[in-house]
Write a protein that holds these residues in place. Structure first.
Motif, PDB file in Angstrom:
ATOM      1  N   UNK A 108       0.828  -1.425  -0.030  1.00  0.00           N
ATOM      2  CA  UNK A 108       0.018   0.029   0.058  1.00  0.00           C
ATOM      3  C   UNK A 108       1.137   1.189  -0.087  1.00  0.00           C
ATOM      4  N   UNK A 109       2.268   1.061  -0.225  1.00  0.00           N
ATOM      5  CA  UNK A 109       3.270   2.052   0.106  1.00  0.00           C
ATOM      6  C   UNK A 109       3.331   2.730  -1.437  1.00  0.00           C
ATOM      7  N   UNK A 110       3.081   4.066  -1.591  1.00  0.00           N
ATOM      8  CA  UNK A 110       3.484   4.615  -2.870  1.00  0.00           C
ATOM      9  C   UNK A 110       4.991   4.373  -3.118  1.00  0.00           C
ATOM     10  N   UNK A 111       5.162   4.426  -4.692  1.00  0.00           N
ATOM     11  CA  UNK A 111       6.257   4.346  -5.174  1.00  0.00           C
ATOM     12  C   UNK A 111       7.504   5.527  -4.672  1.00  0.00           C
ATOM     13  N   UNK A 112       6.979   6.598  -4.614  1.00  0.00           N
ATOM     14  CA  UNK A 112       7.459   7.801  -4.098  1.00  0.00           C
ATOM     15  C   UNK A 112       8.095   7.599  -2.727  1.00  0.00           C
ATOM     16  N   UNK A 113       7.289   6.833  -1.762  1.00  0.00           N
ATOM     17  CA  UNK A 113       7.966   6.743  -0.405  1.00  0.00           C
ATOM     18  C   UNK A 113       8.746   5.543  -0.397  1.00  0.00           C
ATOM     19  N   UNK A 114       8.671   4.558  -1.141  1.00  0.00           N
ATOM     20  CA  UNK A 114       9.694   3.470  -1.353  1.00  0.00           C
ATOM     21  C   UNK A 114      10.951   4.334  -1.828  1.00  0.00           C
ATOM     22  N   UNK A 115      10.885   5.056  -2.704  1.00  0.00           N
ATOM     23  CA  UNK A 115      12.022   5.623  -3.278  1.00  0.00           C
ATOM     24  C   UNK A 115      12.720   6.625  -2.071  1.00  0.00           C
ATOM     25  N   UNK A 116      12.076   7.211  -1.310  1.00  0.00           N
ATOM     26  CA  UNK A 116      12.516   7.951  -0.266  1.00  0.00           C
ATOM     27  C   UNK A 116      13.334   6.990   0.947  1.00  0.00           C
ATOM     28  N   UNK A 117      12.546   5.762   1.133  1.00  0.00           N
ATOM     29  CA  UNK A 117      13.515   4.870   1.753  1.00  0.00           C
ATOM     30  C   UNK A 117      14.664   4.489   1.255  1.00  0.00           C
ATOM     31  N   UNK A 118      14.534   4.203  -0.150  1.00  0.00           N
ATOM     32  CA  UNK A 118      15.865   3.614  -0.887  1.00  0.00           C
ATOM     33  C   UNK A 118      16.975   4.766  -0.766  1.00  0.00           C
TER      34      UNK A 118
END
Ligand SMILES: Nc1nc2c(ncn2[C@@H]2O[C@H](COP(=O)(O)OP(=O)(O)OP(=O)(O)O)[C@@H](O)[C@H]2O)c(=O)[nH]1
Ligand SMILES: [Mg+2]
Length: 307
Positions: free
Chosen positions: A194-204
Protein backbone atom coordinates in the motif's frame (compact mmCIF):
# COMPACT_ATOMS: atom_id res chain seq x y z
CA UNK A 1 -20.46 -13.85 16.71
CA UNK A 2 -19.46 -11.04 14.36
CA UNK A 3 -20.65 -10.85 10.77
CA UNK A 4 -17.26 -11.91 9.54
CA UNK A 5 -17.42 -15.11 11.62
CA UNK A 6 -20.67 -16.05 9.89
CA UNK A 7 -19.31 -15.61 6.39
CA UNK A 8 -18.20 -18.57 4.34
CA UNK A 9 -14.80 -18.12 2.69
CA UNK A 10 -14.80 -21.64 1.20
CA UNK A 11 -11.45 -22.50 2.68
CA UNK A 12 -9.75 -19.25 1.60
CA UNK A 13 -7.36 -18.05 4.31
CA UNK A 14 -6.06 -14.58 5.10
CA UNK A 15 -4.52 -12.53 7.85
CA UNK A 16 -2.03 -9.92 9.02
CA UNK A 17 1.37 -11.32 9.91
CA UNK A 18 3.69 -9.02 11.85
CA UNK A 19 7.44 -9.25 11.26
CA UNK A 20 8.99 -8.07 14.51
CA UNK A 21 12.49 -8.25 15.89
CA UNK A 22 15.33 -6.01 16.93
CA UNK A 23 17.10 -3.89 14.31
CA UNK A 24 19.18 -5.63 11.64
CA UNK A 25 17.89 -9.21 12.04
CA UNK A 26 16.60 -9.33 8.45
CA UNK A 27 12.87 -8.48 8.61
CA UNK A 28 12.82 -6.31 5.48
CA UNK A 29 15.05 -8.74 3.59
CA UNK A 30 12.56 -11.53 4.27
CA UNK A 31 9.63 -9.35 3.22
CA UNK A 32 11.29 -8.49 -0.11
CA UNK A 33 11.96 -12.17 -0.82
CA UNK A 34 8.38 -13.21 -0.19
CA UNK A 35 7.03 -10.39 -2.32
CA UNK A 36 9.65 -11.00 -5.03
CA UNK A 37 10.39 -7.30 -5.37
CA UNK A 38 12.41 -4.79 -3.42
CA UNK A 39 9.64 -2.82 -1.76
CA UNK A 40 11.40 -2.39 1.59
CA UNK A 41 14.76 -0.74 2.10
CA UNK A 42 17.51 -2.96 3.47
CA UNK A 43 20.96 -2.06 4.72
CA UNK A 44 23.71 -3.58 6.82
CA UNK A 45 23.13 -0.85 9.43
CA UNK A 46 20.48 -1.17 12.14
CA UNK A 47 17.37 1.05 12.18
CA UNK A 48 16.87 1.08 8.44
CA UNK A 49 13.08 0.75 8.66
CA UNK A 50 11.23 3.63 10.33
CA UNK A 51 7.58 2.83 9.71
CA UNK A 52 5.17 -0.01 9.08
CA UNK A 53 5.00 -1.34 5.58
CA UNK A 54 2.71 -3.96 4.11
CA UNK A 55 3.88 -6.68 1.75
CA UNK A 56 0.94 -8.58 0.29
CA UNK A 57 1.37 -12.15 -0.92
CA UNK A 58 -1.63 -13.59 -2.73
CA UNK A 59 -1.83 -17.26 -3.66
CA UNK A 60 -4.71 -19.41 -4.93
CA UNK A 61 -5.78 -20.32 -1.42
CA UNK A 62 -4.49 -17.55 0.85
CA UNK A 63 -3.61 -13.90 1.17
CA UNK A 64 -0.86 -13.11 3.64
CA UNK A 65 -0.46 -9.48 4.58
CA UNK A 66 3.04 -9.22 6.01
CA UNK A 67 3.63 -6.15 8.13
CA UNK A 68 7.28 -5.12 8.22
CA UNK A 69 8.12 -3.07 11.29
CA UNK A 70 11.02 -1.00 12.52
CA UNK A 71 13.09 -2.86 15.11
CA UNK A 72 11.99 -1.47 18.47
CA UNK A 73 14.82 0.56 19.91
CA UNK A 74 15.57 2.94 22.67
CA UNK A 75 16.43 6.52 21.96
CA UNK A 76 15.75 9.86 23.51
CA UNK A 77 14.44 11.45 20.38
CA UNK A 78 10.80 12.25 19.75
CA UNK A 79 11.32 10.35 16.51
CA UNK A 80 12.06 7.17 18.50
CA UNK A 81 8.60 7.36 20.01
CA UNK A 82 7.02 7.31 16.55
CA UNK A 83 9.21 4.40 15.46
CA UNK A 84 8.34 2.32 18.50
CA UNK A 85 4.63 3.07 18.19
CA UNK A 86 4.74 1.89 14.58
CA UNK A 87 5.97 -1.51 15.79
CA UNK A 88 3.43 -1.58 18.62
CA UNK A 89 0.49 -0.83 16.29
CA UNK A 90 1.59 -3.62 13.97
CA UNK A 91 1.58 -6.01 16.94
CA UNK A 92 -1.88 -4.95 18.06
CA UNK A 93 -3.37 -5.56 14.61
CA UNK A 94 -1.78 -8.90 13.82
CA UNK A 95 -3.28 -12.38 13.53
CA UNK A 96 0.11 -14.06 13.74
CA UNK A 97 3.48 -12.84 14.96
CA UNK A 98 6.84 -13.80 13.51
CA UNK A 99 9.52 -12.94 16.06
CA UNK A 100 12.67 -12.78 13.98
CA UNK A 101 16.07 -13.22 15.57
CA UNK A 102 19.67 -13.58 14.47
CA UNK A 103 20.39 -17.27 15.08
CA UNK A 104 24.14 -16.70 14.84
CA UNK A 105 24.09 -14.80 18.12
CA UNK A 106 22.83 -15.24 21.66
CA UNK A 107 19.76 -13.23 22.60
CA UNK A 108 20.71 -9.92 24.20
CA UNK A 109 18.94 -7.29 26.27
CA UNK A 110 17.15 -5.90 23.22
CA UNK A 111 15.69 -9.31 22.32
CA UNK A 112 14.55 -9.72 25.93
CA UNK A 113 12.92 -6.33 26.09
CA UNK A 114 11.16 -6.93 22.81
CA UNK A 115 9.94 -10.36 23.91
CA UNK A 116 8.39 -8.80 27.02
CA UNK A 117 6.76 -6.11 24.92
CA UNK A 118 5.31 -8.68 22.52
CA UNK A 119 3.93 -10.75 25.36
CA UNK A 120 2.34 -7.67 26.90
CA UNK A 121 0.78 -6.30 23.73
CA UNK A 122 -0.28 -9.39 21.88
CA UNK A 123 -1.53 -11.72 24.60
CA UNK A 124 -2.55 -15.06 23.12
CA UNK A 125 -1.96 -14.30 19.43
CA UNK A 126 0.07 -17.14 17.94
CA UNK A 127 3.82 -16.53 17.90
CA UNK A 128 6.47 -18.25 15.82
CA UNK A 129 10.17 -17.95 16.54
CA UNK A 130 12.06 -17.39 13.30
CA UNK A 131 15.76 -18.14 13.61
CA UNK A 132 17.24 -16.21 10.69
CA UNK A 133 20.79 -16.02 9.25
CA UNK A 134 21.19 -19.80 9.37
CA UNK A 135 23.89 -19.41 6.72
CA UNK A 136 26.08 -17.80 9.39
CA UNK A 137 25.45 -20.28 12.21
CA UNK A 138 27.86 -22.83 13.45
CA UNK A 139 25.75 -26.01 13.95
CA UNK A 140 27.11 -26.58 17.46
CA UNK A 141 26.14 -23.05 18.48
CA UNK A 142 22.65 -23.29 17.00
CA UNK A 143 21.22 -25.58 19.65
CA UNK A 144 22.32 -23.41 22.57
CA UNK A 145 21.26 -20.20 20.87
CA UNK A 146 17.92 -21.71 19.98
CA UNK A 147 17.30 -22.86 23.51
CA UNK A 148 17.97 -19.36 24.86
CA UNK A 149 15.61 -17.78 22.34
CA UNK A 150 12.86 -20.30 23.10
CA UNK A 151 13.12 -19.32 26.77
CA UNK A 152 12.26 -15.67 25.99
CA UNK A 153 8.60 -16.22 25.23
CA UNK A 154 5.88 -18.86 25.04
CA UNK A 155 6.31 -19.67 21.35
CA UNK A 156 3.89 -21.91 19.48
CA UNK A 157 6.54 -23.11 17.06
CA UNK A 158 9.97 -22.30 15.64
CA UNK A 159 11.53 -22.32 12.17
CA UNK A 160 15.14 -22.03 11.03
CA UNK A 161 15.65 -19.95 7.91
CA UNK A 162 18.03 -17.86 5.90
CA UNK A 163 16.35 -14.89 4.28
CA UNK A 164 19.14 -14.59 1.72
CA UNK A 165 19.79 -18.24 0.77
CA UNK A 166 16.20 -19.55 0.73
CA UNK A 167 16.81 -22.14 3.47
CA UNK A 168 13.55 -22.67 5.33
CA UNK A 169 11.66 -19.88 3.58
CA UNK A 170 9.09 -22.24 2.03
CA UNK A 171 8.67 -24.15 5.29
CA UNK A 172 8.00 -20.92 7.13
CA UNK A 173 5.46 -19.84 4.53
CA UNK A 174 3.62 -23.16 4.82
CA UNK A 175 3.48 -22.83 8.60
CA UNK A 176 2.13 -19.29 8.29
CA UNK A 177 -0.65 -20.37 5.93
CA UNK A 178 -1.52 -23.39 8.07
CA UNK A 179 -1.98 -21.13 11.07
CA UNK A 180 -4.14 -18.48 9.42
CA UNK A 181 -7.90 -18.52 9.77
CA UNK A 182 -10.34 -18.49 6.93
CA UNK A 183 -10.95 -14.95 5.74
CA UNK A 184 -11.54 -12.59 2.83
CA UNK A 185 -9.05 -11.47 0.21
CA UNK A 186 -8.40 -7.98 1.60
CA UNK A 187 -6.47 -6.60 -1.38
CA UNK A 188 -6.90 -7.17 -5.12
CA UNK A 189 -4.68 -9.74 -6.74
CA UNK A 190 -1.53 -8.08 -8.06
CA UNK A 191 -1.33 -5.45 -5.33
CA UNK A 192 1.90 -6.06 -3.41
CA UNK A 193 1.92 -3.10 -1.04
CA UNK A 194 0.00 0.00 0.00
CA UNK A 195 3.11 2.17 0.04
CA UNK A 196 3.45 4.63 -2.86
CA UNK A 197 6.43 4.28 -5.17
CA UNK A 198 7.60 7.76 -4.16
CA UNK A 199 7.68 6.72 -0.49
CA UNK A 200 9.63 3.58 -1.32
CA UNK A 201 12.03 5.84 -3.24
CA UNK A 202 12.47 7.96 -0.09
CA UNK A 203 13.39 4.87 1.90
CA UNK A 204 15.77 3.65 -0.78
CA UNK A 205 17.56 7.03 -0.88
CA UNK A 206 17.90 6.98 2.91
CA UNK A 207 19.22 3.41 2.93
CA UNK A 208 21.74 4.37 0.21
CA UNK A 209 22.93 7.12 2.57
CA UNK A 210 23.06 4.61 5.46
CA UNK A 211 25.21 2.36 3.32
CA UNK A 212 27.63 5.03 2.09
CA UNK A 213 28.07 7.15 5.22
CA UNK A 214 29.98 6.20 8.31
CA UNK A 215 29.21 7.08 11.92
CA UNK A 216 26.01 8.55 13.26
CA UNK A 217 25.28 10.98 10.41
CA UNK A 218 22.82 8.65 8.62
CA UNK A 219 20.49 8.62 11.62
CA UNK A 220 20.14 12.39 11.30
CA UNK A 221 18.88 12.00 7.77
CA UNK A 222 15.32 12.38 6.58
CA UNK A 223 14.42 12.18 2.90
CA UNK A 224 11.46 13.79 1.19
CA UNK A 225 10.69 13.36 -2.50
CA UNK A 226 9.37 16.68 -3.84
CA UNK A 227 8.79 15.64 -7.42
CA UNK A 228 8.20 12.14 -8.80
CA UNK A 229 7.26 12.46 -12.41
CA UNK A 230 6.46 9.52 -14.62
CA UNK A 231 7.40 10.66 -18.11
CA UNK A 232 5.72 9.46 -21.32
CA UNK A 233 8.61 7.10 -22.06
CA UNK A 234 8.15 5.50 -18.57
CA UNK A 235 11.38 7.01 -17.22
CA UNK A 236 11.10 8.62 -13.82
CA UNK A 237 12.32 12.08 -12.89
CA UNK A 238 12.81 12.38 -9.15
CA UNK A 239 13.82 15.37 -7.09
CA UNK A 240 14.42 14.73 -3.39
CA UNK A 241 15.65 16.73 -0.42
CA UNK A 242 17.96 15.13 2.11
CA UNK A 243 17.46 16.84 5.47
CA UNK A 244 20.27 16.75 8.02
CA UNK A 245 20.43 18.23 11.53
CA UNK A 246 23.62 20.28 11.45
CA UNK A 247 25.75 22.34 9.07
CA UNK A 248 28.71 19.99 9.62
CA UNK A 249 26.55 17.03 8.53
CA UNK A 250 25.61 18.83 5.34
CA UNK A 251 29.29 19.04 4.48
CA UNK A 252 29.78 15.33 5.16
CA UNK A 253 26.78 14.29 3.06
CA UNK A 254 27.93 16.43 0.10
CA UNK A 255 31.57 15.36 0.49
CA UNK A 256 34.72 16.76 -1.06
CA UNK A 257 33.83 18.28 -4.40
CA UNK A 258 30.41 16.57 -4.18
CA UNK A 259 31.94 13.09 -4.14
CA UNK A 260 29.74 11.65 -1.35
CA UNK A 261 26.43 12.92 -2.66
CA UNK A 262 27.39 11.48 -6.03
CA UNK A 263 27.97 8.03 -4.48
CA UNK A 264 24.70 8.17 -2.58
CA UNK A 265 22.87 9.29 -5.71
CA UNK A 266 24.35 6.55 -7.89
CA UNK A 267 23.46 3.80 -5.43
CA UNK A 268 19.98 5.20 -4.78
CA UNK A 269 19.30 5.51 -8.51
CA UNK A 270 20.26 1.85 -9.07
CA UNK A 271 18.01 0.73 -6.22
CA UNK A 272 15.04 2.77 -7.47
CA UNK A 273 15.57 1.41 -10.99
CA UNK A 274 15.59 -2.14 -9.56
CA UNK A 275 12.35 -1.41 -7.75
CA UNK A 276 10.54 0.31 -10.65
CA UNK A 277 12.13 -1.54 -13.54
CA UNK A 278 12.54 1.75 -15.45
CA UNK A 279 15.35 4.29 -15.94
CA UNK A 280 15.52 6.97 -13.27
CA UNK A 281 16.88 10.52 -13.23
CA UNK A 282 17.62 11.50 -9.66
CA UNK A 283 18.30 15.02 -8.38
CA UNK A 284 19.29 15.42 -4.73
CA UNK A 285 19.43 18.59 -2.62
CA UNK A 286 20.82 18.70 0.93
CA UNK A 287 19.21 20.99 3.51
CA UNK A 288 19.81 21.66 7.21
CA UNK A 289 16.79 21.42 9.52
CA UNK A 290 18.22 21.93 13.00
CA UNK A 291 17.52 19.00 15.38
CA UNK A 292 14.52 17.85 13.37
CA UNK A 293 14.34 14.52 15.28
CA UNK A 294 13.16 16.47 18.30
CA UNK A 295 11.06 19.05 16.50
CA UNK A 296 7.35 18.23 16.92
CA UNK A 297 6.32 20.57 14.07
CA UNK A 298 8.72 18.98 11.63
CA UNK A 299 7.73 15.44 12.69
CA UNK A 300 4.03 16.24 12.34
CA UNK A 301 4.46 17.95 8.98
CA UNK A 302 6.24 14.91 7.52
CA UNK A 303 4.00 12.21 9.00
CA UNK A 304 6.45 11.06 11.66
CA UNK A 305 4.08 11.54 14.57
CA UNK A 306 0.90 9.79 15.69
CA UNK A 307 -0.22 12.81 17.72
N1 LIG B 1 24.06 -13.59 6.15
C1 LIG B 1 22.80 -13.19 6.20
N2 LIG B 1 22.52 -11.87 6.18
C2 LIG B 1 21.23 -11.50 6.23
C3 LIG B 1 20.15 -12.43 6.27
N3 LIG B 1 18.99 -11.74 6.31
C4 LIG B 1 19.33 -10.43 6.29
N4 LIG B 1 20.67 -10.28 6.23
C5 LIG B 1 21.43 -9.01 6.20
O1 LIG B 1 21.22 -8.32 7.43
C6 LIG B 1 21.24 -6.90 7.23
C7 LIG B 1 19.99 -6.27 7.80
O2 LIG B 1 18.87 -6.66 7.03
P1 LIG B 1 17.49 -5.85 7.07
O3 LIG B 1 16.52 -6.67 6.28
O4 LIG B 1 17.69 -4.43 6.70
O5 LIG B 1 17.14 -5.95 8.63
P2 LIG B 1 15.87 -5.38 9.40
O6 LIG B 1 15.52 -6.39 10.44
O7 LIG B 1 14.80 -4.99 8.45
O8 LIG B 1 16.49 -4.10 10.12
P3 LIG B 1 15.77 -2.72 10.63
O9 LIG B 1 14.96 -2.19 9.49
O10 LIG B 1 16.93 -1.86 10.95
O11 LIG B 1 14.95 -3.06 11.83
C8 LIG B 1 21.41 -6.70 5.72
O12 LIG B 1 22.76 -6.46 5.46
C9 LIG B 1 20.95 -8.04 5.14
O13 LIG B 1 21.55 -8.31 3.89
C10 LIG B 1 20.48 -13.84 6.28
O14 LIG B 1 19.65 -14.74 6.32
N5 LIG B 1 21.82 -14.14 6.25
MG1 LIG C 1 13.90 -3.18 8.06
Amino acid sequence: MSDIDKMDFQGYKSGYVALVGKPNVGKSTLLNHYIGQKIAAVSFKPQTTRRRQLGILTTDDAQIVFVDTPGLHSGDYKLSQFINEEAQYALMDSDLILFIVDASQFPDQEDKRLAEEIQKISGDVMKLLVLNKMDLVDPAALEIHKKSYLDLLKFDDSVEISAITETGRETLLEKVITNLNEGPQFFPEGQITTTYEREIAEDLIRSAALTQLRDEVPYSIFVRVNDYTLRDDATRYIHATIFVERDSQKGIVIGKGGSMIKQISTLARQEIEDMSGEPVFLDLTVKVEKNWRNNPDFLRRYGLSHG
